[in-house]
Scaffold this motif. Structure first.
Motif, PDB file in Angstrom:
ATOM      1  N   GLY A 137       6.389  30.970  24.380  1.00 59.32           N
ATOM      2  CA  GLY A 137       6.230  29.806  25.246  1.00 59.32           C
ATOM      3  C   GLY A 137       4.947  29.040  25.035  1.00 59.32           C
ATOM      4  N   MET A 138       4.371  29.155  23.849  1.00 61.25           N
ATOM      5  CA  MET A 138       3.076  28.523  23.571  1.00 61.25           C
ATOM      6  C   MET A 138       3.242  27.334  22.624  1.00 61.25           C
ATOM      7  SD  MET A 138       0.264  29.916  24.913  1.00 61.25           S
ATOM      8  CE  MET A 138      -0.986  29.764  23.647  1.00 61.25           C
ATOM      9  N   ALA A 362     -21.144  25.858  39.995  1.00 61.16           N
ATOM     10  CA  ALA A 362     -21.061  25.087  38.753  1.00 61.16           C
ATOM     11  C   ALA A 362     -19.701  25.329  38.103  1.00 61.16           C
ATOM     12  CB  ALA A 362     -22.192  25.488  37.812  1.00 61.16           C
ATOM     13  N   ALA A 363     -19.394  24.522  37.091  1.00 57.20           N
ATOM     14  CA  ALA A 363     -18.104  24.642  36.421  1.00 57.20           C
ATOM     15  C   ALA A 363     -18.017  25.943  35.625  1.00 57.20           C
ATOM     16  CB  ALA A 363     -17.876  23.448  35.503  1.00 57.20           C
ATOM     17  N   SER A 364     -16.783  26.385  35.391  1.00 61.97           N
ATOM     18  CA  SER A 364     -16.534  27.686  34.757  1.00 61.97           C
ATOM     19  C   SER A 364     -15.762  27.532  33.455  1.00 61.97           C
ATOM     20  CB  SER A 364     -15.725  28.584  35.706  1.00 61.97           C
ATOM     21  OG  SER A 364     -16.395  28.784  36.922  1.00 61.97           O
ATOM     22  N   GLY A 365     -15.884  28.538  32.606  1.00 66.24           N
ATOM     23  CA  GLY A 365     -15.009  28.630  31.452  1.00 66.24           C
ATOM     24  C   GLY A 365     -13.620  29.012  31.913  1.00 66.24           C
ATOM     25  N   ILE A 366     -12.602  28.339  31.387  1.00 69.79           N
ATOM     26  CA  ILE A 366     -11.246  28.623  31.835  1.00 69.79           C
ATOM     27  C   ILE A 366     -10.599  29.655  30.924  1.00 69.79           C
ATOM     28  CG2 ILE A 366     -10.990  26.356  32.861  1.00 69.79           C
ATOM     29  CD1 ILE A 366      -9.356  25.495  30.448  1.00 69.79           C
ATOM     30  N   LEU A 367      -9.417  30.122  31.329  1.00 70.12           N
ATOM     31  CA  LEU A 367      -8.722  31.072  30.473  1.00 70.12           C
ATOM     32  C   LEU A 367      -8.310  30.384  29.180  1.00 70.12           C
ATOM     33  CD1 LEU A 367      -5.352  30.656  30.427  1.00 70.12           C
ATOM     34  CD2 LEU A 367      -5.628  31.404  32.789  1.00 70.12           C
ATOM     35  N   GLN A 368      -8.315  31.143  28.089  1.00 70.71           N
ATOM     36  CA  GLN A 368      -7.917  30.630  26.787  1.00 70.71           C
ATOM     37  C   GLN A 368      -6.718  31.437  26.291  1.00 70.71           C
ATOM     38  OE1 GLN A 368     -12.502  29.645  25.556  1.00 70.71           O
ATOM     39  NE2 GLN A 368     -11.110  30.152  23.903  1.00 70.71           N
ATOM     40  N   PRO A 369      -5.500  30.913  26.508  1.00 70.50           N
ATOM     41  CA  PRO A 369      -4.312  31.652  26.089  1.00 70.50           C
ATOM     42  C   PRO A 369      -4.030  31.488  24.601  1.00 70.50           C
ATOM     43  CG  PRO A 369      -3.696  29.723  27.358  1.00 70.50           C
ATOM     44  CD  PRO A 369      -5.171  29.714  27.254  1.00 70.50           C
ATOM     45  N   PHE A 370      -3.311  32.445  24.066  1.00 70.24           N
ATOM     46  CA  PHE A 370      -2.934  32.417  22.654  1.00 70.24           C
ATOM     47  C   PHE A 370      -1.748  33.350  22.458  1.00 70.24           C
ATOM     48  CE2 PHE A 370      -6.140  35.650  23.344  1.00 70.24           C
ATOM     49  CZ  PHE A 370      -5.588  36.774  22.759  1.00 70.24           C
ATOM     50  N   SER A 371      -1.067  33.176  21.351  1.00 76.66           N
ATOM     51  CA  SER A 371      -0.028  34.127  20.980  1.00 76.66           C
ATOM     52  C   SER A 371      -0.192  34.491  19.515  1.00 76.66           C
ATOM     53  CB  SER A 371       1.373  33.561  21.232  1.00 76.66           C
ATOM     54  OG  SER A 371       1.634  32.453  20.389  1.00 76.66           O
ATOM     55  N   TYR A 459       1.946  34.363  12.881  1.00 75.46           N
ATOM     56  CA  TYR A 459       1.638  33.014  13.350  1.00 75.46           C
ATOM     57  C   TYR A 459       0.754  33.115  14.592  1.00 75.46           C
ATOM     58  CZ  TYR A 459       5.259  30.887  10.380  1.00 75.46           C
ATOM     59  OH  TYR A 459       6.014  30.448   9.329  1.00 75.46           O
ATOM     60  N   VAL A 460      -0.299  32.315  14.621  1.00 70.65           N
ATOM     61  CA  VAL A 460      -1.188  32.253  15.784  1.00 70.65           C
ATOM     62  C   VAL A 460      -1.065  30.866  16.407  1.00 70.65           C
ATOM     63  CG1 VAL A 460      -3.591  32.184  16.533  1.00 70.65           C
ATOM     64  CG2 VAL A 460      -2.827  33.998  14.995  1.00 70.65           C
ATOM     65  N   THR A 461      -0.878  30.836  17.709  1.00 69.68           N
ATOM     66  CA  THR A 461      -0.812  29.584  18.462  1.00 69.68           C
ATOM     67  C   THR A 461      -1.865  29.641  19.556  1.00 69.68           C
ATOM     68  OG1 THR A 461       1.536  29.278  18.007  1.00 69.68           O
ATOM     69  CG2 THR A 461       0.649  28.121  19.906  1.00 69.68           C
ATOM     70  N   THR A 462      -2.597  28.551  19.738  1.00 71.03           N
ATOM     71  CA  THR A 462      -3.697  28.516  20.706  1.00 71.03           C
ATOM     72  C   THR A 462      -3.520  27.363  21.681  1.00 71.03           C
ATOM     73  OG1 THR A 462      -5.110  27.060  19.380  1.00 71.03           O
ATOM     74  CG2 THR A 462      -5.254  29.431  18.943  1.00 71.03           C
ATOM     75  N   ARG A 463      -4.106  27.534  22.863  1.00 72.90           N
ATOM     76  CA  ARG A 463      -4.092  26.453  23.858  1.00 72.90           C
ATOM     77  C   ARG A 463      -5.354  26.603  24.702  1.00 72.90           C
ATOM     78  NH1 ARG A 463       1.145  26.464  26.719  1.00 72.90           N
ATOM     79  NH2 ARG A 463       1.839  24.686  25.497  1.00 72.90           N
ATOM     80  N   GLY A 464      -6.409  25.903  24.305  1.00 75.78           N
ATOM     81  CA  GLY A 464      -7.677  26.043  25.009  1.00 75.78           C
ATOM     82  C   GLY A 464      -8.278  24.703  25.372  1.00 75.78           C
TER      83      GLY A 464
END
Length: 575
Positions: A137-138, A362-371, A459-464
């Motif tokens: 689903g990425m 202050a602002a935060s680092g968000i989650l970085q999903p990947f498959s 295969y690597v898929t990223t969404r950051g």
């Protein structure tokens, strides 16, 4: 409410939470997907027939409980309530009808009282794969929802006679991992059935009217607590905004989320008017996800002991402009929903930080999903994410590598050993990144570095995001250091990947490196006591060079504070 009546509603509240908790446990123990089994990532909730949230399990995130709540009216639009029969179970993943994105399947089990549907037991998990351009689903570069996987409108997936096999076959046919998807759906149904059974037992114990009255009192009491908490906040209107770096598809930069937060007469209005329009890229959010973000940010400024249910929601007026990044319409993709949702959350947090400076964050680092997925059959998928550092809070440093999340917690990250046992890869390291937390009087939390060495082509898929512009600091605090997705070749060379890539080929022996962003700092860094900086050095959070550069703290060869050099550095900076 009298003390005795409050006690009764509190006993009932705990019984409802236990029912939802048991449902979550059943799902985790019955599921097939590694992410669910090893990360215990399963949600369960109890709702009334209007979709009002009565209770949810401790593991259920606002991201998921809001989806389950919002989806009920849409379910009953498609399937009239008077056509529902005992034993029926319904499923959907329609992002435009309360869902999250295609891989999150929502299950609803009706609960009958005196022959009529009055409540629902509901469960939700992210199944392993349901088709689309990338495994798990990425589909990070999707330009329309059809690339994100099979869409499932509200449908009957089981009845008193058993599973609706045609629906199960459709799910299987559209999945790279059909056995896992079918097993996950069975687990969801088992969990919802368990919760429904427990609610029926409670109704039998309290009586239908007693149960209904107890629920009403419990929700009303939550509303009272919430109103009292809002009364302690200052009246007024505060504006803020936050941006998404890019969408990975178009040349549009800095997609902007805007908000006005108004506190007045015991109510809170959160108005996202002025937010940028939806875009043909996977950086849009469905309505349930943005609602969750706004509710979470609000709850960060009231008593955390207030239960999360419909009573808490009654004092909120949230405007999500249709066709915006925060309330997308078909066919605009919603798979990257957390990017605009976290921007919305951050905007509300910053607006409320202006309203209540002594609770600022202050602002935060968000989650970085990947498959990481097989290139050919037989398919395997490792779907996961890592967390950035939390922004500093007024008076406190930010926690490391947990992010500020209305969606997930660090306990949902699978352990290395089970992942290695199920997938052809080795987790070579998981570590904090020194100096990644934004410098400040109060320091931002650290980001992390995780290294996966591939034992087979994949295969690597990223969404950051927040990988180009670090999470903002406040009041003189520095931004968090940006993270990255990297490819380490067999000769040691490192290539930086884009924050959003689809099916990047990695050869066996190469390594995929995930670095997350640190949180922003609060206050001028040179105001941080030198002793606290030295404690950070001892803990590995700040390097000796970083202490000198960011905090004006000089360290002797013996590892002590060089007081004269420190005073000179800080005086030169004007601190």
């Amino acid at each position: 409410m009298s003390e005795q009546r409050h006690l009764t509603s509190e006993v009932l509240r705990n019984a409802l939470v236990v029912a939802a908790e048991e449902a979550s446990i059943v799902v985790v123990r019955s599921a097939y997907s590694t992410f669910v089994v090893e990360g215990s990532d399963a949600s369960a909730a109890i709702l009334d027939k209007e979709g009002k949230l009565i209770a949810h399990s401790m593991a259920t995130t606002l991201m998921n409980s809001m989806a389950l709540s919002v989806a009920v009216p849409f379910l009953l639009e498609d399937i009239p309530i008077d056509t529902i029969r005992p034993g029926d179970v319904f499923a959907t993943n329609d992002a435009y009808k309360g869902g999250v994105h295609t891989n999150d399947i929502l299950i609803f089990k009706p609960i009958f009282v005196d022959g009529k549907v009055e409540y629902f037991a509901a469960t939700l998990i992210h199944v392993s794969d349901i088709g689309g351009a990338s495994a798990g689903g990425m589909a990070s570069l999707a330009t329309e929802i059809y690339a994100e996987g099979l869409q499932l409108p509200p449908v009957r997936i089981a009845s008193a006679e058993g599973l609706e096999e045609p629906i199960m076959r459709i799910l299987a046919l559209n999945s790279r991992t059909p056995e896992k998807v079918q097993g996950d759906v069975r687990a969801l149904i088992a969990g919802a059935t368990t919760a429904a059974t427990r609610i029926i037992e409670l109704i039998d114990s309290y009586g239908a009217e007693g149960f209904r009255a107890g629920v009403d009192e419990y929700l009303n009491y939550t509303e009272e607590l919430t109103r009292a908490a809002v009364a302690e906040l200052p009246a007024g209107t505060w504006h803020s905004e936050y941006t998404i770096d890019d969408d990975g598809v178009t040349d549009i930069r800095d997609h902007r989320v805007r908000v006005a937060v108004t506190i007045d007469s015991g109510r809170v209005a959160i108005d996202f008017d002025g937010t940028d329009p939806q875009v043909a890229a996977a950086v849009n959010s469905s309505i349930s996800q943005t609602l969750a973000a706004a509710v979470f940010a609000f709850r960060c400024f009231v008593d955390p002991a207030i239960p999360m249910n419909d009573g808490c929601l009654r004092i909120l007026d949230i405007n999500l402009p249709e066709g915006s990044l925060l309330n997308a319409r078909s066919p605009y993709p919603c798979g990257g929903r957390f990017l605009p949702s976290y921007a919305a959350m951050e905007a509300v947090l910053q607006a409320l930080s202006e309203a209540v400076p002594n609770r600022a964050i202050a602002a935060s680092g968000i989650l970085q999903p990947f498959s990481i997925a097989a290139t050919t059959a037989p398919y395997w998928v490792h779907l996961a994410y890592e967390f950035g550092g939390v922004g500093a809070r007024y008076g406190k440093d930010g926690p490391d590598a947990t992010g500020v999340h209305f969606g997930l917690g660090r306990n949902s990250v699978p352990q290395a050993e089970p992942v290695e046992a199920r997938c052809p890869l080795i987790v070579e390291g998981v570590e904090y990144i020194s100096d990644s937390g934004g410098a400040g009087r109060w320091r931002g939390g650290l980001g992390t570095r995780t290294v996966f060495r591939l034992l087979a082509d994949a295969y690597v898929t990223t969404r950051g995001d927040r990988l180009e512009t670090g999470p903002r600091g406040r009041d003189g605090g520095h931004p968090g250091v940006t993270g990255a997705f990297l490819k380490r070749h067999t000769d040691g060379r490192l290539d930086r990947l884009h924050s959003k890539v689809n099916n990047e080929l990695f050869r066996a022996g190469e390594a995929f490196v995930v670095e997350t962003s640190g949180g922003g700092g609060i206050g001028v860094p040179f105001d941080r006591p030198a002793e606290e900086v030295m404690a950070d050095i001892a803990a590995g959070r700040v390097s000796v060079d970083g202490a000198r550069r960011d905090y004006g703290v000089a360290v002797t060869a013996e590892g002590k504070i060089d007081n004269a050099a420190t005073a000179a550095l800080r005086q030169a900076s004007g601190s």
